[in-house]
Design a protein around this motif. Structure first.
Motif, PDB file in Angstrom:
ATOM      1  N   ARG A  97      74.526  47.330  61.855  1.00  0.00           N
ATOM      2  CA  ARG A  97      74.990  47.037  60.508  1.00  0.00           C
ATOM      3  C   ARG A  97      76.385  47.654  60.377  1.00  0.00           C
ATOM      4  N   GLN A  98      77.270  46.912  59.730  1.00  0.00           N
ATOM      5  CA  GLN A  98      78.627  47.410  59.562  1.00  0.00           C
ATOM      6  C   GLN A  98      79.038  47.277  58.113  1.00  0.00           C
ATOM      7  N   PHE A  99      79.361  48.409  57.500  1.00  0.00           N
ATOM      8  CA  PHE A  99      79.886  48.404  56.140  1.00  0.00           C
ATOM      9  C   PHE A  99      81.397  48.197  56.206  1.00  0.00           C
ATOM     10  N   GLU A 154      72.153  46.147  47.699  1.00  0.00           N
ATOM     11  CA  GLU A 154      72.600  47.202  48.634  1.00  0.00           C
ATOM     12  C   GLU A 154      72.389  46.825  50.091  1.00  0.00           C
ATOM     13  N   ASP A 155      71.654  45.741  50.345  1.00  0.00           N
ATOM     14  CA  ASP A 155      71.484  45.251  51.717  1.00  0.00           C
ATOM     15  C   ASP A 155      72.649  44.369  52.152  1.00  0.00           C
ATOM     16  N   SER A 156      73.513  44.038  51.206  1.00  0.00           N
ATOM     17  CA  SER A 156      74.687  43.234  51.547  1.00  0.00           C
ATOM     18  C   SER A 156      75.526  43.961  52.583  1.00  0.00           C
ATOM     19  N   SER A 157      75.834  43.270  53.654  1.00  0.00           N
ATOM     20  CA  SER A 157      76.543  43.922  54.758  1.00  0.00           C
ATOM     21  C   SER A 157      76.863  42.884  55.823  1.00  0.00           C
ATOM     22  N   TYR A 192      75.991  42.064  59.573  1.00  0.00           N
ATOM     23  CA  TYR A 192      74.980  42.396  60.584  1.00  0.00           C
ATOM     24  C   TYR A 192      75.419  41.792  61.917  1.00  0.00           C
ATOM     25  N   ARG A 245      77.399  37.660  57.843  1.00  0.00           N
ATOM     26  CA  ARG A 245      77.690  38.349  56.582  1.00  0.00           C
ATOM     27  C   ARG A 245      76.626  37.980  55.566  1.00  0.00           C
ATOM     28  N   THR A 259      75.233  38.429  51.750  1.00  0.00           N
ATOM     29  CA  THR A 259      75.538  38.820  50.377  1.00  0.00           C
ATOM     30  C   THR A 259      74.306  38.578  49.530  1.00  0.00           C
TER      31      THR A 259
END
Lengths: 110, 116
Positions: B37-39, B87-90, B92, B112, B114
């Motif tokens: 996972r990458q923020f 908050e799971d938006s990220s 992957y 991505r 959203t």
């Protein structure tokens, strides 16, 4: 512990400048070392790698040498281009997992 | 060679729904696949490691009931984000390696997510 520390960014250079992005690692033994590049909105691409001490990885004008004595794998390029603008990740391999540095954002201005 | 694909490349979903992301190795057999996972503007965080035919190994702090991983074949792994929330938006990203790739992982292009 096992970690990878990269030079903090962001780094901004002019076209044709010399680039160095520092990377040091801690590890037991002699892990493989990698540089990955991530262009905007994309996944990671392997840029170069070295699997043992004193190996030099090279690709697209980029080079990095596996230095056991300084536990470093610094990325260099003699003359950067606008197209080199991206985020660069240093990583070390071992025990299946890759451990990444925090990434360095590079911007090259024309 | 060594191409990894992900599908979809981007997805938008409503809060509370589940989303499945596929990761495929196109020209090699992936004995091990990884999910990251990458923020924004951050490094990759390893979520889990999956070996074909066995249960995934999750990193500390990653909820295995929230992020379901299946690696049913040597060319396909799926990540299902269950009951997704904003908050799971990220971003992957999956990667894959075969048995002789000497720690090198081949990365997919990322998905991505959203969550509205």
């Amino acid at each position: 512990g096992n970690s990878v520390t990269q030079m903090e960014g962001p780094v901004t250079l002019s076209e044709e400048a010399f680039l160095t992005i520092n990377c040091t690692y801690t590890a037991t033994g002699y892990p493989s070392l990698f540089w990955y590049v991530q262009y905007p909105g994309e996944g990671l691409q392997l840029l170069l790698k070295a699997t043992k001490a004193d190996d030099k990885g090279s690709n697209k004008g980029f080079e990095a040498t596996y230095r056991k004595e300084t536990t470093s794998f610094h990325l260099e390029k003699g003359s950067v281009q606008v197209s080199d603008s991206a985020v660069y990740f240093c990583a070390r391999g071992g025990a299946q997992k890759l451990v990444f540095g925090q990434g360095t954002r590079l911007t090259i201005n024309p | 060679g060594a191409v990894v694909s992900q599908h979809p490349s981007w997805v938008i979903c409503k809060s509370g729904t589940s989303v499945k992301i596929e990761c495929r190795s196109l020209d090699f057999q992936a004995t091990t696949m990884f999910w990251y996972r990458q923020f924004p503007k951050q490094s990759l965080m390893l979520m889990a490691t999956s070996n074909e035919g066995s249960k995934a190994t999750y990193e500390q702090g990653v909820e295995k009931d929230k992020f379901l991983i299946n690696h049913a074949s040597l060319t396909l792994s799926t990540l299902t984000v269950t009951s997704a929330h904003p908050e799971d938006s990220s971003f992957y990203i999956c990667s894959a390696r075969d048995w002789d790739s000497y720690n090198e992982q081949f990365f997919g292009p990322g998905t991505r997510l959203t969550v509205l």
